[in-house]
Design a protein around this motif. Sequence first.
Motif, mmCIF file in Angstrom:
data_model
loop_
_atom_site.group_PDB
_atom_site.id
_atom_site.type_symbol
_atom_site.label_atom_id
_atom_site.label_comp_id
_atom_site.label_asym_id
_atom_site.label_seq_id
_atom_site.Cartn_x
_atom_site.Cartn_y
_atom_site.Cartn_z
ATOM 1 N N GLY A 118 0.404 -1.019 -0.315
ATOM 2 C CA GLY A 118 0.099 0.045 -0.062
ATOM 3 C C GLY A 118 0.693 1.189 -0.312
ATOM 4 O O GLY A 118 0.207 2.569 -0.187
ATOM 5 N N ARG A 119 2.039 1.377 -0.221
ATOM 6 C CA ARG A 119 2.680 2.425 -0.170
ATOM 7 C C ARG A 119 4.179 2.006 -0.952
ATOM 8 O O ARG A 119 4.854 1.090 -1.311
ATOM 9 C CB ARG A 119 3.558 2.835 1.061
ATOM 10 C CG ARG A 119 4.386 1.766 1.571
ATOM 11 C CD ARG A 119 4.726 2.323 3.401
ATOM 12 N NE ARG A 119 5.917 1.696 3.839
ATOM 13 C CZ ARG A 119 5.653 0.803 4.573
ATOM 14 N NH1 ARG A 119 4.775 0.234 5.266
ATOM 15 N NH2 ARG A 119 6.780 -0.171 4.827
ATOM 16 N N TRP A 120 4.629 3.378 -1.738
ATOM 17 C CA TRP A 120 6.085 3.464 -2.417
ATOM 18 C C TRP A 120 7.335 3.407 -1.700
ATOM 19 O O TRP A 120 7.130 3.979 -0.294
ATOM 20 C CB TRP A 120 6.156 3.971 -3.186
ATOM 21 C CG TRP A 120 4.554 5.481 -4.710
ATOM 22 C CD1 TRP A 120 4.191 5.548 -4.056
ATOM 23 C CD2 TRP A 120 5.436 3.986 -5.760
ATOM 24 N NE1 TRP A 120 3.086 5.567 -5.537
ATOM 25 C CE2 TRP A 120 4.286 4.558 -6.160
ATOM 26 C CE3 TRP A 120 5.549 2.872 -6.331
ATOM 27 C CZ2 TRP A 120 3.487 4.240 -7.863
ATOM 28 C CZ3 TRP A 120 6.165 2.474 -7.228
ATOM 29 C CH2 TRP A 120 4.574 3.028 -8.418
ATOM 30 N N GLN A 121 8.305 2.815 -1.572
ATOM 31 C CA GLN A 121 9.281 2.692 -0.779
ATOM 32 C C GLN A 121 10.148 2.600 -2.482
ATOM 33 O O GLN A 121 10.070 2.275 -3.579
ATOM 34 C CB GLN A 121 9.474 1.334 -0.242
ATOM 35 C CG GLN A 121 8.005 1.418 0.933
ATOM 36 C CD GLN A 121 8.498 0.253 1.638
ATOM 37 O OE1 GLN A 121 8.949 -1.154 1.491
ATOM 38 N NE2 GLN A 121 9.221 0.636 3.436
ATOM 39 N N VAL A 122 11.691 3.097 -1.487
ATOM 40 C CA VAL A 122 12.688 3.712 -2.872
ATOM 41 C C VAL A 122 13.635 1.953 -2.538
ATOM 42 O O VAL A 122 14.737 2.184 -1.302
ATOM 43 C CB VAL A 122 13.594 4.962 -2.607
ATOM 44 C CG1 VAL A 122 14.839 4.535 -3.159
ATOM 45 C CG2 VAL A 122 12.998 5.974 -2.209
ATOM 46 N N VAL A 123 14.191 1.834 -3.224
ATOM 47 C CA VAL A 123 14.694 0.314 -3.081
ATOM 48 C C VAL A 123 15.880 0.598 -4.032
ATOM 49 O O VAL A 123 16.487 -0.550 -3.920
ATOM 50 C CB VAL A 123 14.305 -0.408 -4.234
ATOM 51 C CG1 VAL A 123 12.649 -1.451 -3.707
ATOM 52 C CG2 VAL A 123 14.453 -0.370 -5.826
ATOM 53 N N GLN A 124 16.169 1.443 -4.972
ATOM 54 C CA GLN A 124 17.484 1.852 -4.745
ATOM 55 C C GLN A 124 18.195 3.222 -5.641
ATOM 56 O O GLN A 124 16.389 4.315 -6.009
ATOM 57 C CB GLN A 124 17.956 1.159 -7.412
ATOM 58 C CG GLN A 124 19.332 1.701 -6.929
ATOM 59 C CD GLN A 124 20.740 0.838 -7.181
ATOM 60 O OE1 GLN A 124 20.415 0.101 -6.492
ATOM 61 N NE2 GLN A 124 21.638 1.595 -6.875
ATOM 62 N N ALA A 125 18.634 4.046 -5.516
ATOM 63 C CA ALA A 125 18.966 5.346 -5.289
ATOM 64 C C ALA A 125 20.520 6.572 -5.762
ATOM 65 O O ALA A 125 21.099 5.039 -5.478
ATOM 66 C CB ALA A 125 18.630 6.172 -3.976
ATOM 67 N N GLN A 126 20.850 6.986 -6.290
ATOM 68 C CA GLN A 126 21.972 7.653 -6.759
ATOM 69 C C GLN A 126 22.339 8.833 -7.082
ATOM 70 O O GLN A 126 21.288 9.337 -7.797
ATOM 71 C CB GLN A 126 22.529 6.945 -8.087
ATOM 72 C CG GLN A 126 23.503 7.585 -8.840
ATOM 73 C CD GLN A 126 24.504 6.729 -9.872
ATOM 74 O OE1 GLN A 126 23.303 4.981 -10.318
ATOM 75 N NE2 GLN A 126 25.599 6.808 -10.686
ATOM 76 N N GLY A 127 22.904 8.881 -6.116
ATOM 77 C CA GLY A 127 23.251 11.388 -6.161
ATOM 78 C C GLY A 127 24.580 11.341 -7.150
ATOM 79 O O GLY A 127 25.801 10.522 -7.159
ATOM 80 N N THR A 128 24.574 12.504 -8.184
ATOM 81 C CA THR A 128 25.488 12.605 -8.847
ATOM 82 C C THR A 128 25.399 14.194 -8.773
ATOM 83 O O THR A 128 24.575 14.817 -8.603
ATOM 84 C CB THR A 128 24.581 12.382 -9.996
ATOM 85 O OG1 THR A 128 24.691 11.224 -10.513
ATOM 86 C CG2 THR A 128 26.549 13.003 -11.454
ATOM 87 N N SER A 129 26.354 14.755 -8.285
ATOM 88 C CA SER A 129 26.825 16.089 -8.233
ATOM 89 C C SER A 129 26.801 16.643 -9.650
ATOM 90 O O SER A 129 27.324 16.607 -10.705
ATOM 91 C CB SER A 129 28.251 16.138 -6.975
ATOM 92 O OG SER A 129 28.797 15.997 -5.896
ATOM 93 N N LEU A 130 26.328 18.149 -9.381
ATOM 94 C CA LEU A 130 26.436 18.715 -10.601
ATOM 95 C C LEU A 130 26.783 19.902 -10.446
ATOM 96 O O LEU A 130 27.294 20.929 -9.463
ATOM 97 C CB LEU A 130 24.703 19.195 -10.728
ATOM 98 C CG LEU A 130 24.032 18.420 -11.254
ATOM 99 C CD1 LEU A 130 22.576 18.470 -11.458
ATOM 100 C CD2 LEU A 130 23.995 17.297 -11.946
ATOM 101 N N PRO A 131 27.489 20.583 -11.486
ATOM 102 C CA PRO A 131 28.489 21.929 -11.211
ATOM 103 C C PRO A 131 27.081 23.599 -10.825
ATOM 104 O O PRO A 131 25.636 22.673 -11.504
ATOM 105 C CB PRO A 131 28.493 22.322 -12.546
ATOM 106 C CG PRO A 131 28.660 20.977 -13.732
ATOM 107 C CD PRO A 131 27.783 19.913 -12.699
ATOM 108 N N PRO A 132 27.580 23.831 -10.095
ATOM 109 C CA PRO A 132 26.698 25.509 -10.133
ATOM 110 C C PRO A 132 26.033 25.720 -11.141
ATOM 111 O O PRO A 132 26.373 25.964 -11.831
ATOM 112 C CB PRO A 132 26.782 26.486 -8.630
ATOM 113 C CG PRO A 132 28.400 25.128 -8.633
ATOM 114 C CD PRO A 132 29.024 24.427 -9.403
ATOM 115 N N SER A 133 24.523 25.726 -10.858
ATOM 116 C CA SER A 133 24.233 26.703 -12.349
ATOM 117 C C SER A 133 24.146 28.338 -12.398
ATOM 118 O O SER A 133 24.502 28.954 -11.318
ATOM 119 C CB SER A 133 22.152 26.144 -12.251
ATOM 120 O OG SER A 133 21.552 26.104 -10.995
ATOM 121 N N ALA A 134 23.797 28.676 -13.279
ATOM 122 C CA ALA A 134 24.617 29.690 -13.221
ATOM 123 C C ALA A 134 22.882 30.795 -13.110
ATOM 124 O O ALA A 134 21.865 30.267 -12.625
ATOM 125 C CB ALA A 134 24.593 30.483 -14.781
#
Length: 127
Positions: free
Chosen positions: A111-127
Amino acid sequence: MNQPVEDSLVAAEAELQRAQLASDVAALEALLHPDVVYVAPDGAEYDRSQDLESHASGQLRLTSLEQVQGSARQFGSTGATRARIKLAGLAGGAPFEAEMLYTRTWVFDQGRWQVVQAQGTSLPPSA
């Protein structure tokens, strides 16, 4: 409820971000699957207990979190979200600011959504 409601994945992603900002460990426990794996920008892998402990201990404390761009796609009981986020806070007591792109895979179970996999990527600061 055995099937997710349309657009409920968008709400789950928003709730995850709210819980992260508040270090709401109880909400995070409900949103993170017991077998979740997070892959950090440096390639390090973290499991659910490590993620929860970082919030519970104050090792990670977010002071701001702003979604700049995002998308969500549901495929029956699975889904994927992508969120470009500006965030700031303290990690290990040291202040940081970053812009990240998070990609998360979700499953709808019990009955609910759950995260099973996640990935984070650093981005250059936006202008």
